[in-house]
Write a protein that holds these residues in place. Structure first.
Motif, mmCIF file in Angstrom:
data_model
loop_
_atom_site.group_PDB
_atom_site.id
_atom_site.type_symbol
_atom_site.label_atom_id
_atom_site.label_comp_id
_atom_site.label_asym_id
_atom_site.label_seq_id
_atom_site.Cartn_x
_atom_site.Cartn_y
_atom_site.Cartn_z
ATOM 1 N N LEU A 143 54.773 -20.245 0.326
ATOM 2 C CA LEU A 143 53.530 -19.559 0.361
ATOM 3 C C LEU A 143 52.437 -20.777 0.628
ATOM 4 O O LEU A 143 51.556 -20.305 1.224
ATOM 5 C CB LEU A 143 53.347 -18.903 -1.035
ATOM 6 N N ASN A 144 52.631 -21.920 -0.122
ATOM 7 C CA ASN A 144 51.489 -22.721 0.090
ATOM 8 C C ASN A 144 51.488 -23.221 1.606
ATOM 9 O O ASN A 144 50.410 -23.590 1.996
ATOM 10 C CB ASN A 144 51.651 -23.916 -0.857
ATOM 11 N N SER A 145 52.528 -23.463 2.018
ATOM 12 C CA SER A 145 52.402 -24.107 3.452
ATOM 13 C C SER A 145 52.016 -23.086 4.588
ATOM 14 O O SER A 145 51.355 -23.478 5.736
ATOM 15 C CB SER A 145 54.114 -24.255 4.061
ATOM 16 N N VAL A 146 52.051 -21.946 4.296
ATOM 17 C CA VAL A 146 51.437 -20.786 5.005
ATOM 18 C C VAL A 146 49.858 -20.489 4.866
ATOM 19 O O VAL A 146 49.085 -20.474 5.691
ATOM 20 C CB VAL A 146 52.082 -19.389 5.134
ATOM 21 N N TRP A 147 49.690 -20.336 3.674
ATOM 22 C CA TRP A 147 48.261 -20.100 3.173
ATOM 23 C C TRP A 147 47.226 -20.823 2.415
ATOM 24 O O TRP A 147 46.117 -20.981 2.414
ATOM 25 C CB TRP A 147 48.464 -18.765 2.340
ATOM 26 N N GLY A 148 47.977 -22.159 1.953
ATOM 27 C CA GLY A 148 47.272 -23.018 1.198
ATOM 28 C C GLY A 148 46.858 -22.199 -0.238
ATOM 29 O O GLY A 148 47.437 -21.531 -0.679
ATOM 30 N N GLY A 149 45.563 -22.406 -0.600
ATOM 31 C CA GLY A 149 45.113 -21.931 -1.958
ATOM 32 C C GLY A 149 44.003 -20.780 -1.761
ATOM 33 O O GLY A 149 43.972 -20.268 -0.692
ATOM 34 N N PHE A 150 43.459 -20.257 -2.874
ATOM 35 C CA PHE A 150 42.650 -19.164 -2.863
ATOM 36 C C PHE A 150 41.337 -19.592 -1.977
ATOM 37 O O PHE A 150 40.908 -20.901 -2.158
ATOM 38 C CB PHE A 150 42.036 -18.762 -4.313
ATOM 39 N N VAL A 151 40.690 -18.707 -1.316
ATOM 40 C CA VAL A 151 39.488 -18.883 -0.949
ATOM 41 C C VAL A 151 38.486 -17.842 -1.542
ATOM 42 O O VAL A 151 39.054 -16.755 -1.963
ATOM 43 C CB VAL A 151 39.378 -19.176 0.694
ATOM 44 N N GLY A 152 37.359 -17.760 -1.314
ATOM 45 C CA GLY A 152 36.328 -16.780 -1.500
ATOM 46 C C GLY A 152 35.242 -17.264 -2.608
ATOM 47 O O GLY A 152 35.118 -18.336 -3.148
ATOM 48 N N ASP A 153 34.517 -16.268 -3.123
ATOM 49 C CA ASP A 153 33.275 -16.506 -4.021
ATOM 50 C C ASP A 153 33.866 -16.607 -5.444
ATOM 51 O O ASP A 153 34.695 -15.972 -5.913
ATOM 52 C CB ASP A 153 32.299 -15.425 -3.834
ATOM 53 N N GLU A 154 32.829 -17.448 -6.104
ATOM 54 C CA GLU A 154 33.156 -17.707 -7.711
ATOM 55 C C GLU A 154 31.802 -17.642 -8.466
ATOM 56 O O GLU A 154 30.852 -18.229 -7.752
ATOM 57 C CB GLU A 154 34.088 -18.638 -8.076
ATOM 58 N N VAL A 155 32.137 -17.694 -9.594
ATOM 59 C CA VAL A 155 30.739 -17.820 -10.371
ATOM 60 C C VAL A 155 30.581 -19.403 -10.414
ATOM 61 O O VAL A 155 31.684 -19.946 -10.437
ATOM 62 C CB VAL A 155 30.593 -16.950 -11.728
ATOM 63 N N LYS A 156 29.213 -19.685 -10.925
ATOM 64 C CA LYS A 156 29.125 -21.476 -11.128
ATOM 65 C C LYS A 156 29.872 -21.854 -12.352
ATOM 66 O O LYS A 156 30.442 -23.090 -12.186
ATOM 67 C CB LYS A 156 27.459 -21.471 -10.888
ATOM 68 N N THR A 157 29.702 -21.196 -13.339
ATOM 69 C CA THR A 157 30.454 -21.802 -14.562
ATOM 70 C C THR A 157 31.507 -21.059 -15.105
ATOM 71 O O THR A 157 32.581 -21.320 -14.897
ATOM 72 C CB THR A 157 29.211 -22.264 -15.529
ATOM 73 N N ALA A 158 30.994 -19.907 -15.769
ATOM 74 C CA ALA A 158 31.968 -19.030 -16.405
ATOM 75 C C ALA A 158 31.518 -17.541 -16.309
ATOM 76 O O ALA A 158 30.604 -17.365 -16.652
ATOM 77 C CB ALA A 158 32.356 -19.455 -17.779
ATOM 78 N N PRO A 159 32.317 -16.608 -16.379
ATOM 79 C CA PRO A 159 31.959 -15.291 -16.508
ATOM 80 C C PRO A 159 31.532 -14.867 -17.933
ATOM 81 O O PRO A 159 32.219 -15.782 -18.876
ATOM 82 C CB PRO A 159 33.302 -14.411 -15.972
ATOM 83 N N ARG A 160 30.817 -14.016 -18.048
ATOM 84 C CA ARG A 160 30.450 -13.556 -19.349
ATOM 85 C C ARG A 160 31.238 -13.527 -20.437
ATOM 86 O O ARG A 160 32.375 -12.684 -19.995
ATOM 87 C CB ARG A 160 29.390 -12.541 -19.420
ATOM 88 N N GLY A 161 31.575 -13.977 -21.360
ATOM 89 C CA GLY A 161 32.732 -13.655 -22.322
ATOM 90 C C GLY A 161 33.854 -14.608 -22.252
ATOM 91 O O GLY A 161 34.819 -14.546 -23.157
ATOM 92 N N PHE A 162 33.706 -15.689 -21.432
ATOM 93 C CA PHE A 162 34.932 -16.525 -21.110
ATOM 94 C C PHE A 162 34.306 -17.927 -21.365
ATOM 95 O O PHE A 162 33.169 -18.296 -21.119
ATOM 96 C CB PHE A 162 35.273 -16.601 -19.753
ATOM 97 N N ASP A 163 35.224 -18.904 -21.956
ATOM 98 C CA ASP A 163 34.791 -20.285 -22.386
ATOM 99 C C ASP A 163 35.010 -21.140 -21.172
ATOM 100 O O ASP A 163 35.866 -21.141 -20.232
ATOM 101 C CB ASP A 163 35.899 -20.741 -23.153
ATOM 102 N N THR A 164 33.913 -21.565 -20.819
ATOM 103 C CA THR A 164 33.725 -22.697 -19.495
ATOM 104 C C THR A 164 34.614 -23.943 -19.800
ATOM 105 O O THR A 164 34.931 -24.616 -18.775
ATOM 106 C CB THR A 164 32.281 -23.185 -19.579
ATOM 107 N N ASP A 165 35.144 -24.044 -21.124
ATOM 108 C CA ASP A 165 36.011 -25.295 -20.933
ATOM 109 C C ASP A 165 37.677 -24.712 -21.072
ATOM 110 O O ASP A 165 38.784 -25.416 -21.356
ATOM 111 C CB ASP A 165 35.950 -26.208 -22.284
#
Length: 225
Positions: A143-165
């Motif tokens: 999978l990695n040789s064909v596609w690599g890793g995830f791409v796309g948008d993300e939040v800057k730190t953490a979504p509400r309700g999730f631990d940044t650490d």
């Protein structure tokens, strides 16, 4: 013989990029319709190949006309072909996309572009609880040789309700879970392109199998469909 993307498709869009107006397009519409018919044959061949190892219930090819009502860019026509392939819901989740555009801008993509809020939360909760299985899938050599890793948008730190650490915050903060593979014009026009796309899409199945299981169960692993 496998269907091919005609070289005229790329050539037509190169010229359209310089003449993106209704008068020019209307004068060349018969030419476009001929090219479009050939390209649709290719997309339908991709659909047939997908259904040899998956359950895809719909191909949607997007029209060339742009919706300019709420856009600052008022050019009336797209300069590419795009089509999406939908896996059969509700049991199967995720989708495939094929984009044909000149100047080495073609690509295929797969995954979850705009997951519904409930699905996005379910994915994040799964990664928060246990990220080992998804990381094993992402590290798979094939999978990695064909596609690599995830791409796309993300939040800057953490979504509400999730631990940044949290140890899986790199996964949790994503808003999309997609993979993209780019192609040159030469690769797109090659007679083996259909097989190449089919092989690439097939390698994503372990990821889709896992995500479909996640999205059809609750955090206790009980089916919700």
């Amino acid at each position: 013989m496998n269907p091919k993307i005609p070289k005229e498709a790329l050539e037509f869009f190169k010229v359209l990029q310089k003449n993106n107006d209704r008068d020019w397009f209307n004068d060349h519409k018969p030419e476009f319709k001929t090219i479009e018919k050939e390209v649709k044959t290719f997309y339908n061949a991709v659909l047939k190949n997908l259904n040899e190892h998956d359950d895809v219930d719909k191909l949607k090819m997007f029209r060339i006309y742009r919706d300019v009502r709420f856009s600052k860019d008022k050019l009336p026509y797209k300069t590419y072909f795009g089509g999406s392939f939908h896996r059969t819901n509700p049991k199967l989740r995720g989708g495939y996309y094929l984009h044909i555009q000149p100047n080495n801008e073609s690509f295929i993509a797969t995954g979850f572009w705009e997951p519904a809020p409930a699905d996005l939360l379910r994915m994040r909760k799964e990664f928060e609880m246990d990220d080992s299985e998804i990381r094993t899938i992402l590290k798979d050599k094939n999978l990695n040789s064909v596609w690599g890793g995830f791409v796309g948008d993300e939040v800057k730190t953490a979504p509400r309700g999730f631990d940044t650490d949290h140890k899986a915050i790199d996964l949790i903060k994503k808003k999309q879970y997609i993979f993209v593979k780019k192609y040159t014009d030469k690769e797109v026009l090659d007679e083996n392109f259909l097989n190449e796309v089919g092989t690439a899409f097939k390698t994503i199945r372990p990821y889709f199998n896992y995500m479909s299981d996640v999205l059809t169960t609750n955090l206790n692993g009980v089916s919700i469909i």
